[in-house]
Design a protein around this motif. Structure first.
Motif, PDB file in Angstrom:
ATOM      1  N   LEU A   1       4.305   6.228 -13.944  1.00 44.20           N
ATOM      2  CA  LEU A   1       5.470   6.285 -13.058  1.00 44.20           C
ATOM      3  C   LEU A   1       5.064   6.084 -11.594  1.00 44.20           C
ATOM      4  CD1 LEU A   1       8.543   6.796 -13.124  1.00 44.20           C
ATOM      5  CD2 LEU A   1       8.078   9.206 -12.790  1.00 44.20           C
ATOM      6  N   MET A   2       3.809   6.440 -11.260  1.00 45.34           N
ATOM      7  CA  MET A   2       3.339   6.290  -9.868  1.00 45.34           C
ATOM      8  C   MET A   2       3.292   4.826  -9.431  1.00 45.34           C
ATOM      9  SD  MET A   2       2.888   9.069  -8.230  1.00 45.34           S
ATOM     10  CE  MET A   2       1.860   8.628  -6.845  1.00 45.34           C
ATOM     11  N   LYS A   3       3.319   3.887 -10.382  1.00 42.06           N
ATOM     12  CA  LYS A   3       3.249   2.462 -10.038  1.00 42.06           C
ATOM     13  C   LYS A   3       4.510   1.972  -9.337  1.00 42.06           C
ATOM     14  CE  LYS A   3      -0.788   1.589 -12.008  1.00 42.06           C
ATOM     15  NZ  LYS A   3      -1.967   1.206 -11.241  1.00 42.06           N
ATOM     16  N   ARG A   4       5.546   2.830  -9.300  1.00 38.95           N
ATOM     17  CA  ARG A   4       6.751   2.453  -8.533  1.00 38.95           C
ATOM     18  C   ARG A   4       7.280   3.647  -7.714  1.00 38.95           C
ATOM     19  NH1 ARG A   4      11.679   3.745 -11.241  1.00 38.95           N
ATOM     20  NH2 ARG A   4      11.365   4.601 -13.326  1.00 38.95           N
ATOM     21  N   THR A   5       6.361   4.565  -7.365  1.00 38.69           N
ATOM     22  CA  THR A   5       6.761   5.809  -6.693  1.00 38.69           C
ATOM     23  C   THR A   5       5.987   6.004  -5.388  1.00 38.69           C
ATOM     24  OG1 THR A   5       7.218   6.826  -8.841  1.00 38.69           O
ATOM     25  CG2 THR A   5       6.945   8.320  -6.994  1.00 38.69           C
ATOM     26  N   VAL A   6       6.687   6.541  -4.384  1.00 37.47           N
ATOM     27  CA  VAL A   6       6.041   7.008  -3.148  1.00 37.47           C
ATOM     28  C   VAL A   6       6.304   8.509  -3.071  1.00 37.47           C
ATOM     29  CG1 VAL A   6       5.881   6.775  -0.647  1.00 37.47           C
ATOM     30  CG2 VAL A   6       6.574   4.810  -2.023  1.00 37.47           C
ATOM     31  N   LEU A   7       5.240   9.311  -2.888  1.00 44.32           N
ATOM     32  CA  LEU A   7       5.389  10.771  -2.802  1.00 44.32           C
ATOM     33  C   LEU A   7       5.134  11.245  -1.374  1.00 44.32           C
ATOM     34  CD1 LEU A   7       3.580  12.054  -6.018  1.00 44.32           C
ATOM     35  CD2 LEU A   7       6.007  12.192  -5.543  1.00 44.32           C
TER      36      LEU A   7
ATOM     37  N   GLY B   1       0.805  -1.221   0.000  1.00 43.54           N
ATOM     38  CA  GLY B   1       0.000   0.000   0.000  1.00 43.54           C
ATOM     39  C   GLY B   1       0.833   1.262   0.000  1.00 43.54           C
ATOM     40  N   LEU B   2       2.169   1.115   0.213  1.00 44.22           N
ATOM     41  CA  LEU B   2       3.039   2.300   0.196  1.00 44.22           C
ATOM     42  C   LEU B   2       3.151   2.885  -1.206  1.00 44.22           C
ATOM     43  CD1 LEU B   2       6.021   1.130   2.454  1.00 44.22           C
ATOM     44  CD2 LEU B   2       4.462   3.005   2.958  1.00 44.22           C
ATOM     45  N   ILE B   3       3.362   1.997  -2.200  1.00 44.61           N
ATOM     46  CA  ILE B   3       3.565   2.454  -3.573  1.00 44.61           C
ATOM     47  C   ILE B   3       2.297   3.167  -4.073  1.00 44.61           C
ATOM     48  CG2 ILE B   3       4.036   1.707  -5.942  1.00 44.61           C
ATOM     49  CD1 ILE B   3       6.458   1.390  -4.241  1.00 44.61           C
ATOM     50  N   SER B   4       2.484   4.247  -4.805  1.00 46.73           N
ATOM     51  CA  SER B   4       1.414   5.095  -5.374  1.00 46.73           C
ATOM     52  C   SER B   4       0.769   6.004  -4.341  1.00 46.73           C
ATOM     53  CB  SER B   4       0.313   4.268  -6.053  1.00 46.73           C
ATOM     54  OG  SER B   4       0.867   3.467  -7.070  1.00 46.73           O
ATOM     55  N   SER B   5       1.184   5.904  -3.064  1.00 45.02           N
ATOM     56  CA  SER B   5       0.561   6.746  -2.035  1.00 45.02           C
ATOM     57  C   SER B   5       1.178   8.137  -2.006  1.00 45.02           C
ATOM     58  CB  SER B   5       0.718   6.105  -0.652  1.00 45.02           C
ATOM     59  OG  SER B   5       0.001   4.900  -0.586  1.00 45.02           O
ATOM     60  N   ILE B   6       0.385   9.094  -1.531  1.00 46.59           N
ATOM     61  CA  ILE B   6       0.861  10.462  -1.328  1.00 46.59           C
ATOM     62  C   ILE B   6       0.660  10.787   0.154  1.00 46.59           C
ATOM     63  CG2 ILE B   6       0.572  12.874  -1.966  1.00 46.59           C
ATOM     64  CD1 ILE B   6      -0.693  11.835  -4.621  1.00 46.59           C
TER      65      ILE B   6
ATOM     66  N   TRP C   1      14.127   8.402 -15.360  1.00 47.84           N
ATOM     67  CA  TRP C   1      15.050   7.622 -16.181  1.00 47.84           C
ATOM     68  C   TRP C   1      16.121   6.860 -15.415  1.00 47.84           C
ATOM     69  CZ3 TRP C   1      13.617   6.688 -20.917  1.00 47.84           C
ATOM     70  CH2 TRP C   1      12.828   7.613 -21.607  1.00 47.84           C
ATOM     71  N   ALA C   2      16.377   7.227 -14.160  1.00 46.27           N
ATOM     72  CA  ALA C   2      17.479   6.578 -13.431  1.00 46.27           C
ATOM     73  C   ALA C   2      17.232   5.080 -13.316  1.00 46.27           C
ATOM     74  CB  ALA C   2      17.642   7.201 -12.048  1.00 46.27           C
ATOM     75  N   ASP C   3      18.321   4.347 -13.264  1.00 45.10           N
ATOM     76  CA  ASP C   3      18.291   2.889 -13.229  1.00 45.10           C
ATOM     77  C   ASP C   3      17.892   2.422 -11.823  1.00 45.10           C
ATOM     78  OD1 ASP C   3      18.763   0.245 -13.706  1.00 45.10           O
ATOM     79  OD2 ASP C   3      20.939   0.387 -13.501  1.00 45.10           O
ATOM     80  N   ALA C   4      16.666   2.781 -11.400  1.00 51.48           N
ATOM     81  CA  ALA C   4      16.181   2.442 -10.057  1.00 51.48           C
ATOM     82  C   ALA C   4      14.822   1.744 -10.167  1.00 51.48           C
ATOM     83  CB  ALA C   4      16.055   3.705  -9.206  1.00 51.48           C
ATOM     84  N   ASP C   5      14.582   0.806  -9.240  1.00 50.90           N
ATOM     85  CA  ASP C   5      13.305   0.070  -9.254  1.00 50.90           C
ATOM     86  C   ASP C   5      12.196   0.867  -8.566  1.00 50.90           C
ATOM     87  OD1 ASP C   5      14.595  -2.309 -10.332  1.00 50.90           O
ATOM     88  OD2 ASP C   5      15.495  -2.515  -8.351  1.00 50.90           O
ATOM     89  N   ILE C   6      12.568   1.619  -7.526  1.00 56.70           N
ATOM     90  CA  ILE C   6      11.593   2.364  -6.709  1.00 56.70           C
ATOM     91  C   ILE C   6      12.065   3.810  -6.600  1.00 56.70           C
ATOM     92  CG2 ILE C   6      10.419   2.498  -4.461  1.00 56.70           C
ATOM     93  CD1 ILE C   6       9.846  -0.147  -5.758  1.00 56.70           C
ATOM     94  N   VAL C   7      11.137   4.759  -6.662  1.00 60.00           N
ATOM     95  CA  VAL C   7      11.458   6.182  -6.484  1.00 60.00           C
ATOM     96  C   VAL C   7      10.684   6.713  -5.268  1.00 60.00           C
ATOM     97  CG1 VAL C   7      11.297   8.493  -7.495  1.00 60.00           C
ATOM     98  CG2 VAL C   7      11.873   6.536  -8.952  1.00 60.00           C
ATOM     99  N   VAL C   8      11.401   7.357  -4.357  1.00 62.54           N
ATOM    100  CA  VAL C   8      10.753   8.056  -3.230  1.00 62.54           C
ATOM    101  C   VAL C   8      11.041   9.539  -3.417  1.00 62.54           C
ATOM    102  CG1 VAL C   8      10.610   8.318  -0.731  1.00 62.54           C
ATOM    103  CG2 VAL C   8      11.074   6.066  -1.707  1.00 62.54           C
ATOM    104  N   TYR C   9       9.991  10.337  -3.601  1.00 57.74           N
ATOM    105  CA  TYR C   9      10.152  11.774  -3.879  1.00 57.74           C
ATOM    106  C   TYR C   9       9.628  12.561  -2.684  1.00 57.74           C
ATOM    107  CZ  TYR C   9      10.306  16.073  -6.652  1.00 57.74           C
ATOM    108  OH  TYR C   9      10.612  17.329  -7.121  1.00 57.74           O
ATOM    109  N   ILE C  10      10.515  13.318  -2.033  1.00 59.79           N
ATOM    110  CA  ILE C  10      10.115  14.114  -0.864  1.00 59.79           C
ATOM    111  C   ILE C  10      10.070  15.585  -1.268  1.00 59.79           C
ATOM    112  CG2 ILE C  10      10.628  14.672   1.539  1.00 59.79           C
ATOM    113  CD1 ILE C  10      12.498  12.238   1.588  1.00 59.79           C
TER     114      ILE C  10
END
Length: 589
Positions: A285-291, A78-83, A248-257
């Motif tokens: 992109l939100m499918k592998r991002t936590v904002l 439930g973390l992924i795609s959450s804001i 574009w970075a070679d990362a599986d998960i993105v956490v944007y603060i």
């Protein structure tokens, strides 16, 4: 559980008396409205509390109650795609309860309790397990397989484990420890944000985080598990650089603060990210991002916590064996929150009013990055790379936050307002930026990207530095005073700047350049320069050489689609030889 009463209120700082039994960093509920806060200082029975919500209307005598637990985040499906806001409260759930205007004291769980997740076990009854071992998986989104791990510190045997659909609070497995005690493992675990998650060992930063941005990958690369700072004045492109890296970075998960940035700027991020198509998977992109959104108009104390909330979530995915990229935008606003709380606590100020412990707090944050071997019997390797934007007032990097950051990070991408004004993007200044990972990654680049990679890179840097020296001479005595070889150097450096370093983030092809294509671009620019040097020695005219039509084709090579790159390269290389030979013949006649 300690209870007290408010004695004093000063903005986000509340001082409560009668809190002798409380501990540092305990989470407390303040007043009848149950505002959430955290104890940051204790003197005798008086506790200083930073409150993460608006404190207007609070007064002396109102109750304060300690929960006895440190500020923690919920980690699970439930973390992924959450804001989230700065203390991991889901903004969509708060809006459902209180409408568009955020109300105080709203209590909502961080992970949605009503969603059912399908748990598929990978361990079986009787297996010996330790903290970090994977018990099973949950397909969280189309692109993220969430691994359910044994929480750190637990050692024992799996007594029971069952496949099925579960809520995050349901028990999916029971582990029996060495003393015969039964420990229930749920889909969710909690972790205090100010404590780094444990790992077996840290690995050397000898592999690059490929970003597809030429100025970064070629000149100033960042390692997987590395730390980078992006300082720059207003309008120099910090946010676009971080968007490009997130995409574009070679990362599986993105956490944007979004830490203390303007509300409308964060709104753009929240609107854009769901619409951005992830080039690797074809999904949003939100499918592998936590904002995490904690903008400048939200409570200042929560800004300080948002950095820790984000990095704890990032560490959790690192422990699963994923490569995680964390973007903090910006650490300057976080430092300003520290300064405000320090002033309210009446601490002795350091340089420019920042607290004396600014450097150590920044180091505690950045030191949590790294490429590590995760806990558990099965050897898993995960990486957490941290890219922090710094917003120095007026672009002056001599101020304390920039200087403290520079002492810690190993990559410095200096964004230059003069380059941005000339519309040269990304506006990374190649004379003031640096990467201390280059030497440790040299072998990887030479083996993977081409044996001559490091030599080509050093030649590019040398030409750019020589251009800067020659520009000084040109300013004094004019272009005509330069010798032909020096004029050729200036032309080569211009080609490096305009054809190689300049990159269009909004062009469908130029937005991302794989390493193979970056090497061919370097070969073309330097190959043309080398052939011209030889032609000059054999008597060719500098004026003829700099006007050759092939220059235009070299410049447009970056817009060539990846599948046609090698054919185009071969054609341009042949044409360079033909045109220079023709120019030499013309000179002889």
């Amino acid at each position: 559980m300690s209870k007290g009463v408010i004695r004093k209120v000063a903005g986000p700082l509340v001082i409560a008396e009668g809190m002798r039994d409380a501990n540092m960093f305990d989470v407390v509920r303040v007043s009848e409205q149950r505002l959430i806060g955290e104890i940051i200082e204790i003197h005798g029975g008086d506790a200083s509390i930073q409150v993460y919500e608006e404190t207007s209307g609070l007064g002396p005598g109102e109750p304060v109650e300690s929960t006895g637990e440190p500020l923690s985040v919920e980690l699970g499906p439930g973390l992924i795609s959450s804001i989230y806001d700065g203390i991991q409260r889901p903004l969509d759930a708060i809006m459902a309860v209180s409408g568009n205007s955020l109300q105080r004291g709203v209590e909502v769980p961080s992970l949605k309790r009503e969603i059912l997740w399908h748990f598929a076990p990978t361990a079986k009854a009787g297996d010996s397990v330790t903290g970090g071992d994977v018990l099973g998986t949950v397909q969280e989104t189309e692109v993220v397989l969430h691994k359910i791990m044994v929480p750190p510190g637990i050692v024992g045997k799996v007594k029971s484990i069952t496949e099925g659909d579960y809520h995050v609070t349901d028990t999916v497995a029971i582990v029996e420890d060495e003393n015969g005690a039964e420990i229930s493992v749920t889909l969710m675990q909690k972790w205090p944000v100010r404590r780094g998650r444990p790992y077996q060992k840290k690995l050397s930063p000898d592999r690059p985080l490929i970003t597809g941005q030429r100025v970064i990958d070629t000149l100033f690369p960042i390692a997987k598990g590395g730390v980078a700072a992006v300082p720059g004045p207003f309008g120099s492109g910090k946010t676009v650089v971080q968007h490009q890296l997130a995409k574009w970075a070679d990362a599986d998960i993105v956490v944007y603060i979004g830490c203390g940035e303007r509300g409308n700027e964060m709104t753009d991020v929240l609107n854009e990210f769901p619409e951005l198509v992830d080039p690797k998977t074809g999904y949003s992109l939100m499918k592998r991002t936590v904002l995490i959104a904690n903008t400048s108009d939200m409570p200042v104390a929560a800004r300080e916590a948002s950095i820790y909330t984000g990095i704890t979530i990032a560490e959790y995915f690192r422990d699963m064996g994923y490569s995680v990229a964390l973007m903090a935008d910006s650490t300057s606003r976080w430092a300003e929150a520290l300064r405000e709380m320090s002033g309210r606590l009446e601490e002795m100020p350091g340089e420019e009013g920042y607290p004396a412990y600014l450097g150590s707090r920044l180091a505690q944050f950045y030191e949590r990055a790294g490429r590590v071997t995760a806990l558990g019997h099965e050897s898993r390797e995960g990486a957490l790379s941290v890219i922090g934007a710094v917003s120095p007032p007026g672009g002056d990097i001599s101020e304390p936050v920039s200087q403290a950051t520079l002492r810690i990070v190993k990559v410095f991408w200096s964004l230059d307002s003069a380059l941005a004004y000339k519309r040269h993007f990304p506006a990374v200044n190649w004379l003031t930026s640096y990467s201390l990972y280059v030497d440790t990654m040299a072998d990887w680049f030479n083996q993977t990207a081409g044996g001559d990679w490091m030599e080509l890179r050093s030649r590019l840097m040398r030409l750019l530095q020589e251009e800067a020296e020659l520009e000084e001479i040109v300013k004094l005595v004019g272009m005509d005073a330069l010798s032909a070889p020096d004029r050729l150097k200036l032309e080569a450096a211009r080609s490096i700047r305009e054809d190689f370093l300049h990159q269009d983030a909004f062009h469908e092809v130029d937005t991302y350049t794989p390493l193979m294509k970056q090497r061919l671009m370097m070969l073309l620019v330097l190959g043309f320069y080398d052939r011209c040097v030889k032609a000059l020695e054999q008597g060719a005219s500098i004026d003829e050489l700099v006007k050759l039509p092939i220059r235009e084709r070299i410049g447009r090579f970056k817009y060539t689609h990846d599948e046609a790159v090698e054919d185009e390269f071969a054609q341009i290389a042949a044409e360079i030889d033909a045109e220079i030979a023709a120019a030499q013949q013309k000179e002889e006649f």
